[in-house]
Every structure is written in C-alpha cells, then in structure tokens.
Design an enzyme around this catalytic site. Structure first.
Site, PDB file in Angstrom:
ATOM      1  N   ASP B 309      32.779  -1.168   6.186  1.00 13.11           N
ATOM      2  CA  ASP B 309      31.423  -0.621   5.957  1.00 13.11           C
ATOM      3  C   ASP B 309      31.377   0.519   4.831  1.00 13.11           C
ATOM      4  OD1 ASP B 309      30.101  -2.504   7.496  1.00 13.11           O
ATOM      5  OD2 ASP B 309      30.368  -1.173   9.576  1.00 13.11           O
ATOM      6  N   SER B 384       9.470   2.932   6.904  1.00 13.15           N
ATOM      7  CA  SER B 384       8.874   3.729   7.967  1.00 13.15           C
ATOM      8  C   SER B 384       7.601   4.699   7.291  1.00 13.15           C
ATOM      9  CB  SER B 384       9.802   4.783   8.458  1.00 13.15           C
ATOM     10  OG  SER B 384      10.529   5.606   7.520  1.00 13.15           O
ATOM     11  N   ASP B 519      31.916  -0.943  14.837  1.00 14.96           N
ATOM     12  CA  ASP B 519      31.528  -0.215  15.874  1.00 14.96           C
ATOM     13  C   ASP B 519      30.157  -0.935  16.807  1.00 14.96           C
ATOM     14  OD1 ASP B 519      29.528   0.338  13.915  1.00 14.96           O
ATOM     15  OD2 ASP B 519      30.006   2.567  13.945  1.00 14.96           O
TER      16      ASP B 519
END
Lengths: 567, 681
Positions: B309, B384, B519
């Site tokens: 990642d 957002s 993860d």
C-alpha cells in the site's frame, strides 16, 4: 608436435565440427520439421504405421512412452532368445556355428537389447549370419533408436510450457532409426567397405601365408554391422577382437572415422538440445562440462600410454612407441588411448586395443568413464544420465542461492529428488554390489576357475566387467572366463536393470516436471547455462559418482599402479 | 528488525540444551533424522566391539576402540545439542511473548438467552472461549486476542512490539484488533474473543519452534531424501568393501569400517538440519513476525512480486497541504476561510495540516460552532464538508466528484482550476477541490511525503529479483509520480479491492509468487490469494485469518526481512550440504590409505597428507567429523549471510567459500589433529 598426438587432436576437432550441424539436423527431426530424407522414408514409414495401426501424431504421456518402450523391448527379447538358441539349424550358417546355450543367449539378447553389446562369445565361431543380421545388427539399430526416442521425449518435456502430451514414442523411435542412425551408419559402413572390410554372406576364406601355413579367415556381413555399432554406441564387433581386427578396422583412416563415430551422436545430441529448446548456451555449458571430464581422462591416458609400461621398462626394453602390449601397430599408443577413453565415456564399448593391457591408471580412467557414464554417454541415454546429475546440482545450488530450486522454469521438489537419488544410487549399487558378490564367491571358492589373474589386476577385471555391464558399455577387460553361468546371468541382470531403470527415472522426472506450472525466469532465478553452474554439475558428478568408487579403485588399478613402482 | 542483542549461547539455555541432547538419543526421536540414526546404530555396534576388545586383540586395541566409541557418541551429542539449543532459543523467545499473556482477569459480559446483558462477571482469561465478549477499561490488561465491537481506546502495545508510543484501536475500521497482553490506557472498549484458547497465532508459532510438532517443509523433505540417498550410497560402499578386502587379504577392523562410514555420510548437514529450520522460525519471531507455518517463511524467499500500500508504507501516511490555489474571481481570503471552515471538524492529519497552512498565511482561525452540520467522507460522494447554519454548503473532495457536483448544479468547472488539478497531480500531489454552494472556489494541494530510506529498500528488493508494486487510491498521474520518486517498479492507481486481487491472480497465472501486506477486511481475499500474505497485527481478524503471517510491529516493509530470513534458511541448508559433501574428498584420502596400508604398503603413495599411522589417520578423520558440527552451530543458528548480488554471483561466492572451503579445510584440520593424535596412536 608429435604426429600421434596431432592425429588425436585432429580426430576430436573433426568430430565436434561434424557434431554441430548434425545436432541442428537432429533437432529438426525431433521437432517434426521437414528434412531431406523425407521423400525416401515418408511413404515407407506411412506404410509401417498403417500396418501396425499407430497414429504417429497421437501424443503420449511419459507413462505411455515407457509402456511402449518396455513392451517392444520385451518382444524383441523373445525374438532374440529364439534366434540365438536355434541358429545352429536355422538358415544362413555357412560355417556351421552352434546354437547358444540358454544362459549365453540370455546374456547376449539382453546385452544387445540394452545397447551394451557385452560379448561372451566370439563372432567368428559363435554366431550365424542370420544371428548377426536379424538379431545383433537389428538390435544395434533399435536399441540406439529407443535410447534416442526417450531422449527426444525428455527434450520435448523440457520446453517452456505445462503439458502431459510429450510426442509419440513410435514416431520418435522410427525417425531416430531412419533419419539419423541409418544414413550415418551407411556412411561409416561405406568408408570401411572401401578400405577392405568384407560385406558378403560367404563362409571362411583360406589362403596360404608366407610361412606356408594355411590360414582360415572369417568373412561375412561385417561392414554393415561396423557402421551401426560405432554410430549407435553399441560397440559389439563383428569379429571377436572388435576394431583391433584388420578386417574390422583396416587402417588409420577407418580408425579416425570409427572413433569419431563413437562420440559423434552423443555430442550432437547435446547440441540438438540447444537447437531444439533454443537454449544454445545451455547446450554449450553441458558440452563444456562433458568435455572437461573427457579431457581430464584423455590427456593423462595418452601421456601414460605413450610413456610405456614400467614393468617392461624394468626388463630393459626401450619402448619408443609407448606401451604397445595389446595394441595395433597401425594405430599406435595415442590413438589407442583415445579410442579407449572415447569408447568408455560413451557407452560404446568397441575397442581397437586390449583394455586389459592398458597401464593401470589408464585402466582406471576407462573405469571412471563408465562409472560416471554421463560424459557424452550413450546415444540418448547419456544425456538422460547427465540430466539426473543436473537435477541434483540444481537442487543443491538452488538452495545455496536461497530459492526453491527450479530447472528451466519448473520447481524441483521431493518427488523428483526421490527419483533422482534412486537413480544416482543405482549405479554404485549395481557395480559395487555385483563385484562384491563375485569377490565373495571367489574368496570362498578360489578354484572356481573363472579368474585368471588373482591379484589387484584380477580385481580390476571383475570390477571392469560389472562396470561395463552397468554402464551398458560392453567392452571387456577380458582375462575372465566369462562364458560361464555366473557371469552370463549376473552380467545379464546388471545390464537389464542398468539399462531400463536409468531410462525410467529421468523420463519420469521430465514428465512430472513438464506437467508442473511454468515459472518464467526472474532476476532471482539461478541460471543453469553459466560456467558457475557447469562447475557445480562437474563437482556433483565427481564427488557423488566418482568418489563412491574410490575404495574399490584403490584395491584395483591404484594399488597396481603404486605396486608398479615397487622394485 | 528489533533483535535483542543476546549471545548465541546463553548459560541457562546451554544447560537446558545439554540435558535435552541426552534425551534426544532415544532411537524413536532419532529415527526422524535418517543420517544421524545410522550413526547411532554405528555407535551401538562400536559399544559391543569395545567390550569385545577388552580381552581380544584382533579388532584393535581397547584404547583405540574406546576412543572411536567416545567420538561417535560425541558426534551424536553434538548433533542433538545443535537441535536442542535452537529449540531452547526459540522457546525462550516464545516464552517472552507468552509471558504477556499470563492469566489475567477478564470482565466478561454474561450472555443470557439471545441478548447480552450488561452484567459483568470476572473470569480467568484461560476460560474465555471464542465468541465471548468482554469489556476493558483504562488500566486493564487485555486478556486475550479479539476484535473491538464497540468503542475506541488508546492501547499500549509495547509488550508485543516494543514500541512505547500508544496506538488507537477502534471498532469498525481496519484497526479493530487487539492483542492479549497489551494494556488499555484510556477509554473503554467492548471486545469479542476471536480464538479458542491454545489456537492463537502465537500458540501456533510456539509449536513451530518446538521440535516435536514441527512439520518439515517441502524443501526440507526433499533435502532429507537426498541426504538419505547419500547415506545409502555410502552404506553400499562400506558393505561392499568387506568382500573386496577379503579378496585382497586385507583385514579391516569393524572400527575402521564404521569410522569410514560415519565420515563419509553427510553428518555435518544431517546433524544441523533441524537446527537450521528451527533457527529460521526463531529469527522470524525475533523480527516480531508470527508465521503460521515454516513453509510460509521458505516461500517468502521465493517471492517475485510484492504488493505494498502506498499510504503508510511508501509515504509517511499523512499528506500535507502545501498550497492554496483560488479560482479566478474568488478572493484568496474567501477561499481560505471556506477551506478552514470545512476542515475544522476534520480530525485527520490532512485536515489539521490545512488549518496549519492557512494559519501560516496569516488567517485567524475561528473556533468550531456547535450548530454546523458535519458531512462525513463517504466512498460514494468522495467528499466531505460542512453545512453552516446560514445554509452555506462547503464541500471539499476529489476532482471528478466535485466536478460532477458543480456541473450538476449548472455551474461550469473553471478551466484554470482544471489545469491546476492536472499540474498538482502530475507532481505527485493530491488536488482537493473546494466548492461553496456547488460553485468551485479553488483547489488545495496536498503533498505526499515519501519515507526516508524507502528508495534504498526498494533498490535492495530489486537486487533480490523482487518486483515491487505500489497500490494506491490516487489517480494514475499522482501514482506514477510517487512510484517514480520512491523507485517502485509498477503501481495500481485508483485501486479498488478487486484490482489487487486481479493483479495477484494475473501475476500468479504467469507463474510468479506474490506477497502482499494488508490490514483491512477488504484486503482479506487478496491476502488469502497471495502466496505470502502478511497481515498487520493491528488489522482486522479477517485479515489476520486470511494471511499466513502476522507482523506484530505493523511495519509494512517488514517483508524485506521476511524474504531475507526465507532465503537465509534455504541458503544455510544448501551451503552446509555442499560443505558436508565436499569434506568427503579429504576424508577419503585420510581413511582409504589407512585401511589398506598394512597389507599393501605401496599404497603409502596415496597417503598424501602423510598421516602418522592408520589408527591416527582414522581417529583424526572421525574427530574432525565430530568437531565440525559444534563449530558450525553458530552459523546454523545465525544463518548464512544473504547478499542481493544476483543468483549466479551468489552461487559463485557460496561455492567458493563452502565448496572449495569444504574441500580444503578438512585437509588442514585432519592433518593438525593427526599431529596431536599421532602422539598416542
């Protein structure tokens, strides 16, 4: 430079020069490409395939290949047993030679079937012309062809892909015989023919020698057999003393052609691998390793033979020509040593001098050539033996660079290692086990009468006989009473096991690997076409194959050698 | 790697291993190792020969036979000791981890019928079963591994990772796992138990370093077969020698036969083989990696492709605002004001960095009013923002989603902002477009900060032959810039979870072995698909279940270490095998002349080392053979150094050191020993 040495160098270079284009040609044949002999053989082949109901385009798995190989070999064995045991009354027997005993027939049938050509008989007095042609010469073709056919399957399996379809055994077999063995042996046969080798079906000729004695000279269909026995690493001569016989190997020219033919196809097969897989560098690496081993045996042997025999020297006799006991004056010591090494590193086994009379260490080098049995090796099967050593070397060196070992993109795992280990183990087991048994029998019955030279030399003779059988070589150290029940049966068993198990093993490994996932090369992959890896294979061959025989060799040729210095 | 600077041989471990060496003499245990088992049989035979030679002389003197017996016995003990010390070290390492999970009280929420009642019961951690739910408050030690189902807490994981900075774990996200033995520092969490007792990853790892339950890896099995094959060859050689010697009228003592045999078979690697395997697991554990199988570590050594990642691995994870670009016709101050308002409620490092940057531009930062409506980031809107009480709607988000927003409302997207967006992206930045009431105000430039030293690590991977692939949600332009800057070989931009999966499958289809670190729960399928999947300990249970390793340090570049451990493991086996076999050359030259010299004196010429006497030659060879095992234990435990110099160069190097060295060293060693032994025999 000495002309004798020059002759040897010339012979070797000529052979390699011929082997390269031949390799390219063999790759074409195995690859199914058109070749110049197609016009002659294609219609004949088609007829054969139609009669026998074989579709040569139908691909087989490795197991089917083995089944085909073993089945036809069994049929041939029965055929040979019948002819050999009945040749006395069968036609084409002008000299009235007798039928063979069961044990001798067993030994001879297996011997020729296994490409060994160990001969416990003498051609002149032990074989009819029918036997020579319909059994021995035929087998010299088909045993060599069978070896090349399985080798072609292994080549096929080494391609970069995942499959279980590995070509057609019968197709490979027939192509090997008609496109490779037949034309080449024809050339050799013609050369010998034009230099005086007989090719007829007449009985013994007689002439009156200059001393006034009447001498009987055996004749027969010799030239044809000599061609294929040299080309197909068979080695079984027409006459008892093989290519030391003036009619079997008349002069230095025929000697060059015959000794060249011994290693021609074994070398060409390596180059064929390179052309077939388009991995020329790999082929050169393998050729390099084989040649290094070959020269390591050849150079000291020539030196020793040209230097003469220490025992004769002590008698006060000068040996300008080198050690000439058991050698032909028309070839000399260097060319004889060259033949001796060439015929033992390959599984040929024809001789132009008596190996029994080589100086002790040359005798050891001929033994070592057969103990390793992969330096050039027999047609087809030589590469298979080398393949097993490659697998072991790949495994150890793969671990050494911290990667799961892989060869040509296929992972080597427990199953392959198990097979490779068993095959590597088989050769010492056969040779040492059988020699140990013979030693044991001899110690218990010193009067048994089949060992003429008790001593280190006698030990070398026994060791040589089994080494030759296990390597499918067929040359003899002689000095043994070898046409006896014990030697016929024990050598026969050693030959048959040592022929077929070392074929089954590598074929199985190659077949299993071919079916595995192909992994492309990456920067972390260990390259197998480098000098370093070549050195690794070389080390594996010498430490694993040669050193296991060190104690045995010590009691034979090495002890004899050191004893030679003792006054 | 956090390696405790412990010496290889700690006194207490040596003591423990010494005792275990004798226990392991039990033939039942010994049988697992075919090479050493044959040595044990040989020792047994020598015992009888020694007893026999007390009052017979035809098998050599009693002293000579006794010496051979003792050396053979020592050879066995040395080999056992190698395995025992490796086990002891592994166990000690595991114990230090296990200590963290000593029995602790757990506050279990008792289940009544179908619902969880808030009745808390204190039970022992050992009694927790999978599916139980417990609560942890500030100051509690977490009793066992589990997943947070409710709440958020700061947790001190130093007992596991050695890292003192506390970490935040919360329910729902990708950081919901907690580990037994760690401590809750603040807040309260509700945790569901995810493993049965004795089945946690740590328990599995402990089993791996304890010899008994250790399963051999495929490579190890193949090597054992090869070594057994060598042993068989030498059995043949030695057995056949008996009739050969009879033929040559050379009596050979049983002691000489057994010595020859023991010297020729690969006892060096045979004795050290299992120690090497255990030490490999131990090294992984020391690197704070828990593996579920030994095979996974070995596979790691073969990895061709590594998926990483971007965030947190290649970049430090937090992007920082570096520039504000206002649209034409928008006042810089208005733009910054809107930017700050939209970020006040944003607790992420990115949000904070925006406010910081605005502050540095001299803007007075307002405080957050209570009556604003916060709009959280979602994957659908990819934006957002806030709705102010006066009805003003401020949004910030990705270029395409904001463009849609503006254009759907009938506003045009200013071309100069579109250019800026492209410019920022091509420089590796992330453009964040800000709108007010669906009108574009400007764009914020966020820059990724690439981790220091990451280029070197990728360079090292490249030299190992491993292709690195960066996975990022960034657009292709940004991804390309970062990929080039960090030195990765390939990237997957705008990655969705299935993209990872497809990439892995495509690589695997072409025969490559793929490793990945992950993860999140949505990483789980890819972790399961990859050949080596390393889950972060902080990751979700699903991720940990799917992978075959768990990294306690949550360090995404840990794979480099794992790869090296895997390679070292194979290399140590390979080099010691080579060394062991190469030793045979010298041993042959020591023993074979010694066997025959008495009856064939001319073979003195073969005694190239000029050893003193046959007895001395044989004893020197056997002593050398025994001593080389303990001499190589440190190498077996530490592993052969891996150098990323390419396979052929590495082979050349190891062949030179261990192959050529293996031929030469015993010649010197045996000769030196002979000088000493020759004084007695």
């Amino acid at each position: 430079m000495n002309t004798e040495i020059l002759g040897v160098i010339l012979t070797f270079i000529l052979t390699v020069v011929c082997a390269i284009p031949l390799g390219k040609y063999i790759a074409k044949v195995f690859g199914g490409e058109a070749t110049f002999l197609d016009t002659v053989f294609n219609p004949i082949e088609k007829l054969f395939f139609q009669i026998s109901g074989i579709n040569p385009k139908q691909e087989m798995t490795w197991k089917q290949h083995l089944t085909a190989l073993l089945t036809i070999n069994l049929l041939w064995f029965l055929w040979a047993m019948f002819i050999l045991m009945n040749q006395g009354w069968l036609p084409w027997n002008p000299d009235g030679n007798p039928s063979m005993s069961a044990d001798l027939a067993f030994n001879t049938a297996i011997s020729f079937l296994a490409n060994t050509n160990l001969q416990h008989y003498s051609g002149e007095s032990g074989m009819s012309y029918l036997g020579q042609i319909a059994c021995l010469t035929l087998f010299q073709f088909i045993s060599a062809g069978a070896g090349m056919a399985v080798c072609a399957m292994v080549f096929n399996a080494m391609k970069e892909r995942t499959t279980d379809k590995l070509g057609n055994f019968y197709n490979y077999f027939l192509k090997s015989c008609t496109r490779i063995l037949l034309p080449l042996s024809l050339v050799v046969a013609l050369v010998t023919l034009f230099n005086g080798t007989p090719m007829n079906v007449e009985g013994k000729a007689s002439f009156i020698s200059m001393q006034g004695d009447t001498v009987q000279v055996s004749r027969g269909p010799a030239a044809a057999m000599i061609g294929i026995k040299q080309i197909g690493t068979n080695g079984g001569g027409y006459f008892g003393v093989n290519s030391a016989h003036p009619l079997e190997n008349p002069n230095y020219l025929t000697n060059i052609v015959e000794v060249g033919s011994i290693i021609l196809i074994p070398i060409a097969m390596v180059f064929a691998l390179g052309y077939y897989l388009k991995r020329k560098k790999l082929a050169y690496t393998i050729f390099g390793v084989m040649t290094l081993g070959f020269l390591l045996f050849l150079i000291p042997s020539i030196y020793l033979e040209m230097n003469g025999n220490t025992a004769i020297e002590r008698m006060g006799i000068t040996q300008q020509m080198g050690s000439m006991e058991g050698k032909e004056v028309r070839f000399g010591s260097a060319a004889s040593a060259y033949w001796g090494i060439a015929t033992t590193v390959t599984s040929n086994g024809s001789v132009n001098a008596m190996h029994d009379s080589f100086t002790p260490l040359t005798g050891m080098f001929t033994l070592l050539g057969m103990m390793i049995n992969a330096l050039y090796g027999g047609v087809g099967v030589g590469f298979l033996n080398f393949y097993v050593f490659i697998i072991i070397a790949v495994f150890i060196s793969g671990l050494m660079v911290g990667r799961t070992p892989e060869f040509l993109g296929k992972k080597i795992e427990a199953r392959e290692m198990k097979i490779a280990t068993i095959i590597a183990l088989l050769h010492p087991l056969m040779i040492l086990g059988a020699t140990a048994l013979s030693s044991f029998i001899f110690v218990k019955n010193p009067e048994i009468g089949w060992l003429n030279n008790p001593s280190f030399h006698g030990f070398s003779e026994m060791l040589y006989e089994y080494t030759s059988s296990a390597a499918n070589n067929g040359s003899g150290f002689e000095g043994l009473g070898d046409n006896t029940l014990w030697w016929n049966i024990s050598c026969g068993i050693v030959m048959v096991l040592s022929r077929f198990l070392p074929i089954i093993g590598p074929v199985a490994i190659a077949g299993i690997l071919a079916n595995k996932k192909y992994i492309p090369e990456s920067a972390g992959t260990l390259k197998t076409d480098t000098g370093t890896f070549g050195l690794m294979v070389f080390a594996v061959i010498f430490i694993v194959a040669a050193l296991s025989f060190f104690p045995a060799l010590t009691l034979g040729p090495i002890a004899e050698y050191f004893n030679g210095f003792r006054v | 790697m956090k390696t405790q600077p412990t010496s290889l041989f700690q006194a207490d471990l040596v003591k423990e291993a010494f005792a275990a060496s004798f226990v392991k003499l039990n033939p039942k245990i010994m049988f697992r190792n075919p090479v050493m088992f044959t040595v044990e049989l040989g020792t047994l035979v020598m015992l009888f020969v020694t007893i026999y030679s007390i009052n017979h002389t035809d098998q050599g003197s009693f002293a000579y036979n006794l010496t051979v017996l003792i050396i053979l016995f020592l050879t066995l003990l040395f080999a056992n000791f190698a395995e025992a010390i490796a086990e002891a070290r592994g166990k000690a390492q595991a114990d230090s981890l296990r200590k963290t999970r000593e029995e602790t009280p757990a506050k279990v929420i008792k289940q009544v019928g179908e619902m969880y009642l808030n009745e808390i019961q204190i039970v022992n951690s050992a009694q927790l079963r999978k599916g139980d739910v417990f609560v942890c408050e500030a100051g509690d030690t977490i009793p066992t591994d589990g997943e947070i189902i409710e709440g958020l807490a700061t947790i001190d994981e130093s007992a596991i990772t050695g890292e003192s900075a506390p970490v935040i774990r919360e329910s729902g996200g990708d950081k919901s796992s907690v580990t037994g033995g760690t401590k809750v520092l603040s807040d309260k969490i509700k945790v569901i138990v995810t493993t049965e007792p004795g089945e946690s990853f740590l328990d599995k790892m402990i089993a791996l370093v304890e010899g008994a339950s250790r399963q051999k890896t495929p490579n190890e099995i193949a090597l054992t077969i090869l070594l057994a094959g060598f042993t068989l060859i030498f059995i043949i050689v030695c057995v056949a020698l008996k009739p050969f010697a009879d033929y040559a009228n050379t009596p050979i003592t049983i002691a000489a036969f057994i010595s020859l045999f023991v010297c020729l078979i690969p006892t060096t690697i045979g004795g050290l083989l299992s120690a090497i395997g255990i030490a490999g697991m131990d090294r992984a554990l020391r690197a704070n990696v828990i593996t579920k199988s030994g095979k996974a570590v070995e596979t790691a050594g073969d990895i061709d492709v590594l998926l990483l990642d971007k965030t947190g691995t290649i970049t430090i994870g937090n992007r920082k605002a570096t520039n504000f670009y206002a649209a034409n016709g928008t006042d810089n101050k208005t733009f910054m004001n809107a930017v700050v308002l939209s970020s006040l409620a944003d607790d992420t490092p990115e949000g904070k960095s925006i406010i910081e940057l605005a502050g540095s531009h001299g803007l007075k930062i307002p405080t957050l009013q209570n009556d604003v409506e916060l709009i959280k980031f979602t994957a659908e809107t990819r934006s957002s923002g806030v709705n102010l009480p006066n009805g003003t709607r401020i949004r910030k988000g990705a270029f395409d989603s904001m463009k849609n927003l503006a254009e759907n409302a009938g506003n045009t997207f200013p071309s100069e902002i579109a250019d800026k967006v492209k410019f920022i992206a091509s420089n590796g930045g992330t453009p964040l477009v800000v709108t007010q009431n669906e009108k574009v105000l400007g764009v914020i430039e966020l820059q990724d900060i690439i981790k220091v030293g990451i280029q070197e690590r990728f360079e090292r991977l490249r030299k190992m032959g491993i292709k690195t692939v960066m996975v990022t949600g960034d657009n292709p332009l940004t991804a390309k810039y970062i990929a080039e800057k960090a030195g990765v070989d390939d990237f997957i931009a705008e990655a969705k979870p299935e993209d990872k999966m497809n990439y892995i499958k495509a690589e695997q289809a072409s025969g490559k072995l793929v490793a990945m670190m992950g993860d999140g729960t949505n990483d789980a399928p890819a972790l399961a698909q990859s050949d080596v999947g390393v889950a972060m300990n902080s990751g979700t249970v699903a991720a940990k279940e799917a992978g075959n390793m768990v990294d306690l340090d949550n360090d995404p570049t840990k794979l480099i270490e794992i790869v090296e451990i895997g390679k070292q493991l194979l290399m140590t086996r390979g080099t010691l095998t080579t060394f062991s076999i190469a030793n045979d050359v010298a041993k042959y030259f020591a023993i074979v002349p010694a066997l025959f010299i008495a009856s064939i004196p001319s073979l003195q010429g073969l005694n190239i080392m000029h050893l003193h006497s046959p007895e001395s030659a044989i004893l020197s060879a056997v002593i050398f053979n025994a001593l080389i095992i303990p001499a190589l234990i440190p190498l077996a435990l530490r592993g052969v150094d891996y150098k990323p110099i390419g396979a052929s160069a590495l082979l050349r190097r190891n062949l030179l050191i261990y192959g050529l060295g293996g031929v030469i060293i015993p010649f010197i060693g045996i000769k030196v020993l002979d000088l000493a032994v020759g004084m007695f025999f």
